[in-house]
Design a protein around this motif. Structure first.
Motif, PDB file in Angstrom:
ATOM      1  N   TYR A  72       3.407 -11.514  -6.791  1.00  0.00           N
ATOM      2  CA  TYR A  72       3.262 -10.092  -7.078  1.00  0.00           C
ATOM      3  C   TYR A  72       4.521  -9.273  -6.854  1.00  0.00           C
ATOM      4  O   TYR A  72       4.534  -8.078  -7.132  1.00  0.00           O
ATOM      5  CB  TYR A  72       2.112  -9.508  -6.248  1.00  0.00           C
ATOM      6  CG  TYR A  72       0.787 -10.067  -6.683  1.00  0.00           C
ATOM      7  CD1 TYR A  72       0.257  -9.733  -7.912  1.00  0.00           C
ATOM      8  CD2 TYR A  72       0.082 -10.952  -5.883  1.00  0.00           C
ATOM      9  CE1 TYR A  72      -0.953 -10.258  -8.342  1.00  0.00           C
ATOM     10  CE2 TYR A  72      -1.127 -11.484  -6.289  1.00  0.00           C
ATOM     11  CZ  TYR A  72      -1.637 -11.121  -7.519  1.00  0.00           C
ATOM     12  OH  TYR A  72      -2.822 -11.649  -7.929  1.00  0.00           O
ATOM     13  N   SER A  73       5.594  -9.872  -6.384  1.00  0.00           N
ATOM     14  CA  SER A  73       6.832  -9.137  -6.169  1.00  0.00           C
ATOM     15  C   SER A  73       7.874  -9.434  -7.231  1.00  0.00           C
ATOM     16  O   SER A  73       8.998  -8.973  -7.134  1.00  0.00           O
ATOM     17  CB  SER A  73       7.411  -9.477  -4.786  1.00  0.00           C
ATOM     18  OG  SER A  73       6.539  -9.037  -3.777  1.00  0.00           O
ATOM     19  N   ALA A  74       7.552 -10.220  -8.221  1.00  0.00           N
ATOM     20  CA  ALA A  74       8.509 -10.570  -9.262  1.00  0.00           C
ATOM     21  C   ALA A  74       8.825  -9.340 -10.109  1.00  0.00           C
ATOM     22  O   ALA A  74       7.940  -8.563 -10.441  1.00  0.00           O
ATOM     23  CB  ALA A  74       7.943 -11.680 -10.144  1.00  0.00           C
ATOM     24  N   PRO A  75      10.100  -9.142 -10.464  1.00  0.00           N
ATOM     25  CA  PRO A  75      10.454  -8.010 -11.313  1.00  0.00           C
ATOM     26  C   PRO A  75       9.896  -8.214 -12.718  1.00  0.00           C
ATOM     27  O   PRO A  75       9.636  -9.351 -13.126  1.00  0.00           O
ATOM     28  CB  PRO A  75      11.985  -8.035 -11.325  1.00  0.00           C
ATOM     29  CG  PRO A  75      12.344  -9.435 -11.003  1.00  0.00           C
ATOM     30  CD  PRO A  75      11.239  -9.958 -10.118  1.00  0.00           C
ATOM     31  N   PRO A  76       9.701  -7.154 -13.449  1.00  0.00           N
ATOM     32  CA  PRO A  76       9.180  -7.307 -14.811  1.00  0.00           C
ATOM     33  C   PRO A  76      10.158  -8.096 -15.677  1.00  0.00           C
ATOM     34  O   PRO A  76      11.371  -7.930 -15.573  1.00  0.00           O
ATOM     35  CB  PRO A  76       9.032  -5.874 -15.308  1.00  0.00           C
ATOM     36  CG  PRO A  76       9.915  -5.057 -14.442  1.00  0.00           C
ATOM     37  CD  PRO A  76       9.978  -5.769 -13.112  1.00  0.00           C
ATOM     38  N   ALA A  77       9.628  -8.950 -16.513  1.00  0.00           N
ATOM     39  CA  ALA A  77      10.455  -9.797 -17.371  1.00  0.00           C
ATOM     40  C   ALA A  77      11.095  -9.001 -18.503  1.00  0.00           C
ATOM     41  O   ALA A  77      12.116  -9.382 -19.037  1.00  0.00           O
ATOM     42  CB  ALA A  77       9.614 -10.929 -17.945  1.00  0.00           C
ATOM     43  N   LEU A  78      10.510  -7.885 -18.859  1.00  0.00           N
ATOM     44  CA  LEU A  78      10.990  -7.078 -19.964  1.00  0.00           C
ATOM     45  C   LEU A  78      11.819  -5.919 -19.433  1.00  0.00           C
ATOM     46  O   LEU A  78      11.313  -5.088 -18.684  1.00  0.00           O
ATOM     47  CB  LEU A  78       9.804  -6.545 -20.773  1.00  0.00           C
ATOM     48  CG  LEU A  78      10.126  -5.661 -21.956  1.00  0.00           C
ATOM     49  CD1 LEU A  78      10.904  -6.463 -22.994  1.00  0.00           C
ATOM     50  CD2 LEU A  78       8.858  -5.119 -22.552  1.00  0.00           C
ATOM     51  N   THR A  79      13.094  -5.869 -19.783  1.00  0.00           N
ATOM     52  CA  THR A  79      13.919  -4.734 -19.377  1.00  0.00           C
ATOM     53  C   THR A  79      13.665  -3.576 -20.326  1.00  0.00           C
ATOM     54  O   THR A  79      13.457  -3.761 -21.526  1.00  0.00           O
ATOM     55  CB  THR A  79      15.408  -5.104 -19.391  1.00  0.00           C
ATOM     56  OG1 THR A  79      15.753  -5.597 -20.671  1.00  0.00           O
ATOM     57  CG2 THR A  79      15.727  -6.142 -18.339  1.00  0.00           C
ATOM     58  N   THR A  80      13.699  -2.386 -19.778  1.00  0.00           N
ATOM     59  CA  THR A  80      13.419  -1.197 -20.569  1.00  0.00           C
ATOM     60  C   THR A  80      14.448  -0.129 -20.267  1.00  0.00           C
ATOM     61  O   THR A  80      15.206  -0.221 -19.315  1.00  0.00           O
ATOM     62  CB  THR A  80      12.015  -0.646 -20.262  1.00  0.00           C
ATOM     63  OG1 THR A  80      11.948  -0.349 -18.867  1.00  0.00           O
ATOM     64  CG2 THR A  80      10.927  -1.617 -20.643  1.00  0.00           C
TER      65      THR A  80
END
Length: 143
Positions: A72-80
């Motif tokens: 649950y602490s992983a950064p989002p895979a999609l950069t925005t």
């Protein structure tokens, strides 16, 4: 009666986890709930309940908590946003030189300057966004 106390403590700790979000209180609450179940099912003395609580807390804190934190602490895979712009191609709208210029990136117009300060890019040239410096796109005419 001891099982009821462990049950109340477990629910309170699990509810308090909503304030921290660090999974520590949740693990302690789970250990307290496990101890409540053991206490209700057996007639162990209070010190044995404490041992069950300590052991189950260790197992949950050292075994389950790290896996939950990774999950649950992983950064989002999609950069925005601005983070997604480096690497994109841009169209030069106004001559880009050391002091001025405009480019169009994904339909938005940005002020721009070249990565190499001596470079000059003419309108119609396709460039690559190397980085975003404030509100200015730093561009390069490369691959």
């Amino acid at each position: 009666m001891t099982a009821l106390i462990w049950l109340i403590a477990g629910v309170a700790l699990a509810a308090a986890e909503a304030l921290t979000g660090d999974f520590v209180l949740l693990m302690l609450g789970g250990a307290a709930l496990l101890t409540a179940g053991v206490s209700a099912a057996t007639d162990f003395p209070v010190w044995a309940d404490a041992v069950v609580f300590a052991l189950s807390s260790l197992v949950l804190l050292l075994g389950v908590r790290p896996a939950l934190r990774r999950r649950y602490s992983a950064p989002p895979a999609l950069t925005t946003g601005v983070d997604a712009l480096p690497g994109k191609h841009a169209l030069v709208l106004e001559q880009v030189d050391e002091h001025s210029g405009r480019v169009k990136i994904d339909g938005e117009v940005w002020t721009a300057r070249p990565l190499d300060e001596t470079a000059v890019y003419e309108p119609g040239t396709t460039v690559t966004v190397m980085q975003i410096d404030g509100a200015t796109a730093v561009v390069w005419r490369g691959v």
